[in-house]
Design an enzyme around this catalytic site. Structure first.
Site, PDB file in Angstrom:
ATOM      1  N   CYS A 473       8.851  -2.535  -0.461  1.00 23.33           N
ATOM      2  CA  CYS A 473       8.758  -3.044   0.902  1.00 23.33           C
ATOM      3  C   CYS A 473       9.377  -2.248   1.898  1.00 23.33           C
ATOM      4  CB  CYS A 473       9.319  -4.468   1.158  1.00 23.33           C
ATOM      5  SG  CYS A 473      10.993  -4.528   0.771  1.00 23.33           S
ATOM      6  N   ILE A 474      10.265  -2.674   3.038  1.00 21.10           N
ATOM      7  CA  ILE A 474      10.835  -1.705   3.849  1.00 21.10           C
ATOM      8  C   ILE A 474      12.078  -0.949   3.153  1.00 21.10           C
ATOM      9  CG2 ILE A 474      12.099  -1.623   6.182  1.00 21.10           C
ATOM     10  CD1 ILE A 474      10.374  -3.367   7.160  1.00 21.10           C
TER      11      ILE A 474
END
Length: 530
Positions: A473-474
């Protein structure tokens, strides 16, 4: 229970897919809105034909992007929840999404419900009150040319989850020899066409009740005022270690749970969607704007831009003198990333697992920040949380955003975070970076190449045979392993990891912050070489 938790976490990550596009679109919208502010650029420039034409074009593009949110969520969920051949899932979900709403449209027509029969004027002429007519009309919309229920991103999530389930089950299906052409990945779209009408029928029957419940929940949150805002900020930070905060955020940002508003004659749902629609409106309704932003970045700026960087400084000041040169660069990088972009996890994972006191303090301060920004009537939005958002959507928009109150509270937060962190770390001997005597902080070799990083991560994860799935993810590398007990935490920390989260015996998350894409790519390349 573990499987359900893992599934929800994976869904939360999948829901993050469209966010980068929406945040980028929002930033563009924020920049062009500055060009329309006569106070900043002057009356003649703000009303110049060229400027207005450019602004109108940008607003049209951004408006279209927000209109595509349901199908963007469908594609993102299908890709994120599929195990293999994700491109086939992406192809199949477009079919699923369109057919899902086409079947609902057909069922609505059978009941005599059409776009023409559900306008407010028509419903009022049929005897409904104005309020009831508006409520009824808002249940429907025309999506990609198809009149259907106003399901928003929920419709996309349903189509995405169904597609992923069908894809995971049938993408390796082998048919008899005479039908072998339709085997494997070709069989997935076929099964979508056969099964999605049943999903549509179920949704057609159930959605009116779900819609009522969602609107009721949104109304409850709206009526809860500052208490609801505090609880949102507090719980959102508490959920950080689990990754489930992504689910909460997306529900608030893009569904009626985050509010519903009428803007330029259109019904808009979700705090972030309302904010961007109102930002693009010719005349801003400040009540609508402030009500939407109470769940957005105005609540995060005090602790992201000011508080957590100050916590980094406290961690540096409390580190052992011999280790300060080794942690200085890491803490500066983490603080700068948080300050500019609002990516907090590299800092948070340095203390939340080793100090419950600091974790709860941080969550409480987050909730308090959201509550105070709401009380002060601040109107700074978007979904990033760093100084970039504060500048574009606060400072450069003008004083109507009351951005100066964010800065004032932020300065208080910087002092509070510094002294509380310093006191707790020293009082309870919290082993934040630079206070550990193990060999994690040994002198590092010269800058590693991508190959070296991939090798180290692979070794730290127990080798290629121990890895089943890789995603990110981020800020986190998300992995499904055969056995998380085989990992080497010290070795993973040497690769730049700020924290490790063991979800269960097979699911692991390694926090890399802004370097997560580089770490993921390095690991995948190393596995291909083996």
């Amino acid at each position: 229970m573990f499987k359900l938790r893992t599934y929800i976490q994976k869904l939360g990550k999948a829901l993050m897919g469209p966010l980068s596009i929406i945040v980028a679109s929002g930033l563009l919208l924020g920049i062009v809105s500055i060009l329309q502010n006569p106070t900043l650029v002057g009356e003649s420039f703000a009303h110049a034909t060229v400027v207005q034409t450019f602004v109108g074009g940008v607003q049209a593009v951004v408006g279209t992007m927000f209109g595509l949110l349901p199908i963007l969520f469908a594609i993102s969920v299908a890709i994120g929840m599929s195990r293999e051949d994700k491109e086939i899932a992406a192809f199949s979900v477009v079919i699923a999404f369109i057919l899902f709403h086409v079947v609902i449209n057909y069922l609505l027509q059978l009941k005599g419900i059409t776009a023409e029969s559900t306008t407010v004027d028509q419903l009022m002429s049929d005897g409904l009150s104005q309020i009831k007519a508006v409520e009824t009309s808002n249940m429907y919309e025309t999506l990609l040319g198809t009149f259907t229920y106003r399901m928003g991103v929920f419709g996309g999530i349903i189509a995405g989850l169904w597609t992923a389930m069908i894809h995971n089950r049938y993408h390796t299906k082998q048919l008899p020899t005479a039908l072998s052409f339709f085997s494997g990945n070709r069989f997935v779209p076929i099964m979508i066409v056969v099964t999605i009408p049943f999903v549509s029928i179920a949704s057609f029957l159930i959605w009116p009740f779900v819609n009522t419940a969602i609107n009721a929940l949104g109304g409850l949150i709206g009526k809860s005022g500052v208490i609801g805002t505090f609880l949102y900020g507090f719980s959102e930070r508490l959920l950080i270690p689990t990754g489930l905060h992504h689910v909460l955020n997306q529900l608030i940002r893009f569904t009626p749970i985050g509010g519903t508003a009428m803007i330029d004659g259109e019904t808009v749902s979700g705090a972030l969607s309302i904010f961007n629609a109102e930002l693009a409106a010719p005349v801003k309704d400040m009540d609508i704007l402030r009500n939407a932003t109470r769940f957005l970045t105005q609540g995060t700026h005090p602790f992201m831009v000011f508080g957590l960087p100050a916590a980094c400084y406290a961690m540096y000041k409390t580190s052992y003198l011999a280790q300060r040169p080794k942690v200085k660069g890491m803490l500066i990088a983490a603080a700068a990333t948080c300050f500019l972009t609002g990516i907090t996890e590299p800092i948070e994972f340095a203390f939340i697992f080793i100090s419950p006191i600091l974790w709860v303090f941080h969550a409480f301060m987050a909730g308090l920040s959201f509550m105070l920004m709401n009380l002060f009537g601040v109107a700074v939005g978007n979904a990033g949380g760093g100084f970039i958002d504060l500048a574009i959507f606060g400072i450069l928009q003008g004083t109507y955003t009351r951005w100066y109150l964010v800065v004032a509270l932020g300065l208080v937060y910087a002092v509070a975070y510094y002294f509380v962190f310093k006191y707790v770390i020293e009082k309870f001997d919290v082993k934040t970076p630079g206070r550990s005597n193990d060999d994690v902080l040994e002198d590092e070799e010269e800058e590693s190449t991508e190959n070296d990083l991939g090798k180290l991560i692979l070794q730290g994860l127990g080798g290629a045979d121990n890895i089943q799935e890789i995603d990110n993810c981020i800020s986190r590398l998300r992995l499904v392993l055969k056995d998380t007990a085989l990992i080497d935490e010290k070795l993973l920390k040497k690769t730049g990891s700020m924290g490790i989260v063991k979800i269960n015996d097979t699911n692991l998350q390694v926090v890399y912050g802004g370097q997560v894409e580089y770490a993921t790519r390095s690991l995948k390349m190393e596995i291909k070489r083996n």
